[in-house]
Design a protein around this motif. Structure first.
Motif, PDB file in Angstrom:
ATOM      1  N   UNK A  19       0.798  -1.230   0.000  1.00  0.00           N
ATOM      2  CA  UNK A  19       0.000   0.000   0.000  1.00  0.00           C
ATOM      3  C   UNK A  19       0.831   1.281   0.000  1.00  0.00           C
ATOM      4  N   UNK A  20       2.010   1.238   0.596  1.00  0.00           N
ATOM      5  CA  UNK A  20       2.801   2.459   0.755  1.00  0.00           C
ATOM      6  C   UNK A  20       4.058   2.496  -0.116  1.00  0.00           C
ATOM      7  N   UNK A  21       4.494   1.342  -0.600  1.00  0.00           N
ATOM      8  CA  UNK A  21       5.695   1.311  -1.426  1.00  0.00           C
ATOM      9  C   UNK A  21       6.954   1.048  -0.620  1.00  0.00           C
ATOM     10  N   UNK A  22       8.011   0.724  -1.327  1.00  0.00           N
ATOM     11  CA  UNK A  22       9.274   0.334  -0.693  1.00  0.00           C
ATOM     12  C   UNK A  22       9.897   1.452   0.141  1.00  0.00           C
ATOM     13  N   UNK A  23      10.020   2.630  -0.461  1.00  0.00           N
ATOM     14  CA  UNK A  23      10.718   3.718   0.226  1.00  0.00           C
ATOM     15  C   UNK A  23       9.965   4.144   1.477  1.00  0.00           C
ATOM     16  N   UNK A  24       8.641   4.262   1.377  1.00  0.00           N
ATOM     17  CA  UNK A  24       7.853   4.674   2.536  1.00  0.00           C
ATOM     18  C   UNK A  24       7.901   3.610   3.628  1.00  0.00           C
ATOM     19  N   UNK A  25       7.925   2.336   3.242  1.00  0.00           N
ATOM     20  CA  UNK A  25       8.098   1.264   4.228  1.00  0.00           C
ATOM     21  C   UNK A  25       9.394   1.455   5.004  1.00  0.00           C
ATOM     22  N   UNK A  26      10.485   1.722   4.284  1.00  0.00           N
ATOM     23  CA  UNK A  26      11.779   1.938   4.937  1.00  0.00           C
ATOM     24  C   UNK A  26      11.718   3.154   5.846  1.00  0.00           C
ATOM     25  N   UNK A  27      11.125   4.233   5.356  1.00  0.00           N
ATOM     26  CA  UNK A  27      10.982   5.451   6.146  1.00  0.00           C
ATOM     27  C   UNK A  27      10.141   5.190   7.394  1.00  0.00           C
ATOM     28  N   UNK A  28       9.054   4.445   7.233  1.00  0.00           N
ATOM     29  CA  UNK A  28       8.173   4.143   8.364  1.00  0.00           C
ATOM     30  C   UNK A  28       8.894   3.306   9.403  1.00  0.00           C
ATOM     31  N   UNK A  29       9.691   2.358   8.953  1.00  0.00           N
ATOM     32  CA  UNK A  29      10.454   1.508   9.882  1.00  0.00           C
ATOM     33  C   UNK A  29      11.398   2.357  10.730  1.00  0.00           C
ATOM     34  N   UNK A  30      12.165   3.231  10.077  1.00  0.00           N
ATOM     35  CA  UNK A  30      13.132   4.068  10.790  1.00  0.00           C
ATOM     36  C   UNK A  30      12.416   5.079  11.680  1.00  0.00           C
ATOM     37  N   UNK A  31      11.343   5.676  11.163  1.00  0.00           N
ATOM     38  CA  UNK A  31      10.590   6.666  11.932  1.00  0.00           C
ATOM     39  C   UNK A  31       9.983   6.037  13.185  1.00  0.00           C
ATOM     40  N   UNK A  32       9.414   4.839  13.052  1.00  0.00           N
ATOM     41  CA  UNK A  32       8.819   4.153  14.197  1.00  0.00           C
ATOM     42  C   UNK A  32       9.882   3.791  15.228  1.00  0.00           C
ATOM     43  N   UNK A  33      11.040   3.350  14.764  1.00  0.00           N
ATOM     44  CA  UNK A  33      12.152   3.044  15.666  1.00  0.00           C
ATOM     45  C   UNK A  33      12.565   4.289  16.434  1.00  0.00           C
ATOM     46  N   UNK A  34      12.758   5.387  15.712  1.00  0.00           N
ATOM     47  CA  UNK A  34      13.201   6.632  16.342  1.00  0.00           C
ATOM     48  C   UNK A  34      12.149   7.176  17.304  1.00  0.00           C
ATOM     49  N   UNK A  35      10.871   7.137  16.897  1.00  0.00           N
ATOM     50  CA  UNK A  35       9.811   7.683  17.743  1.00  0.00           C
ATOM     51  C   UNK A  35       9.634   6.840  18.997  1.00  0.00           C
ATOM     52  N   UNK A  36       9.783   5.531  18.855  1.00  0.00           N
ATOM     53  CA  UNK A  36       9.709   4.661  20.024  1.00  0.00           C
ATOM     54  C   UNK A  36      10.786   4.989  21.034  1.00  0.00           C
TER      55      UNK A  36
END
Length: 207
Positions: free
Chosen positions: A74-91
């Motif tokens: 649904x979001x694409x490869x790049x956004x998946x990568x961005x979401x992974x890093x963003x979620x890690x950082x926000x956590x």
């Protein structure tokens, strides 16, 4: 087979196995409040690629493998990568906020990032069944349990990072797919309730 997903799993495995066999390496890159407040902000990300043992690593990577394809679809490869890093950082940012005065506090693991992917998956695929229940029901139970764990502090689970990761995945998914607010209003609203509860508890000093 997605190259971004494979790369993330490979990096987690390489860094984690290095940490299993090298305590100095493990201590240098783990999440440690005292060290982060002393200027070692790189730990905010590096700690997310370390794990306590093989079981911890395997659980996170298997969960990621199960839910990542929905996010990528649904979001694409790049956004998946961005979401992974963003979620890690926000956590880890939320962990730092909650535990800022506990200089001894330590944590490792990709759980924050993985939970962000799980919650993104719930948003984009609301009919997803998790442990024989609708995804949004699982999401509510998980976040309420995380709040309980944050207040109780009776185990070694990084509940704060999990909750922060969930928020990261939730927010970034809605930024990328704002139409979900209209199309999946119920799921979006229901998952927002425990997040609002968390911020109320922080505001009134109950966490």
């Amino acid at each position: 087979m997605d190259i971004y997903l494979i790369a993330i799993i490979a990096i987690n495995c390489i860094v984690s196995f290095k940490g299993f066999n090298d305590l100095i390496f493990f201590r240098k890159y783990e999440f440690h409040v005292g060290s982060i407040r002393a200027g070692e902000q790189f730990r905010m990300l590096s700690s997310g690629f370390l794990h306590v043992d093989v079981a911890h690593l395997a659980f996170n990577m298997i969960t990621l493998w199960m839910f990542a394809p929905y996010v990528i679809l649904y979001l694409g490869n790049f956004t998946f990568l961005l979401l992974y890093i963003f979620s890690l950082a926000f956590g880890n940012l939320l962990s730092l906020l909650i535990h800022k005065n506990e200089y001894y506090y330590r944590a490792v693991g990709a759980s924050g990032a993985v939970v962000g992917v799980v919650f993104s998956g719930i948003l984009v695929e609301p009919n997803l069944q998790i442990w024989f229940m609708p995804g949004y029901i699982f999401g509510i139970i998980y976040l309420l349990y995380s709040i309980y764990g944050m207040k109780n502090r009776a185990d070694n689970i990084g509940h704060t990072a999990h909750f922060g990761g969930a928020i990261g995945g939730y927010v970034l998914t809605l930024i990328k797919l704002p139409q979900l607010i209209q199309v999946e209003t119920f799921t979006v609203a229901v998952l927002a309730l425990p997040i609002l509860l968390l911020f109320i508890l922080i505001k009134i000093g109950k966490l």
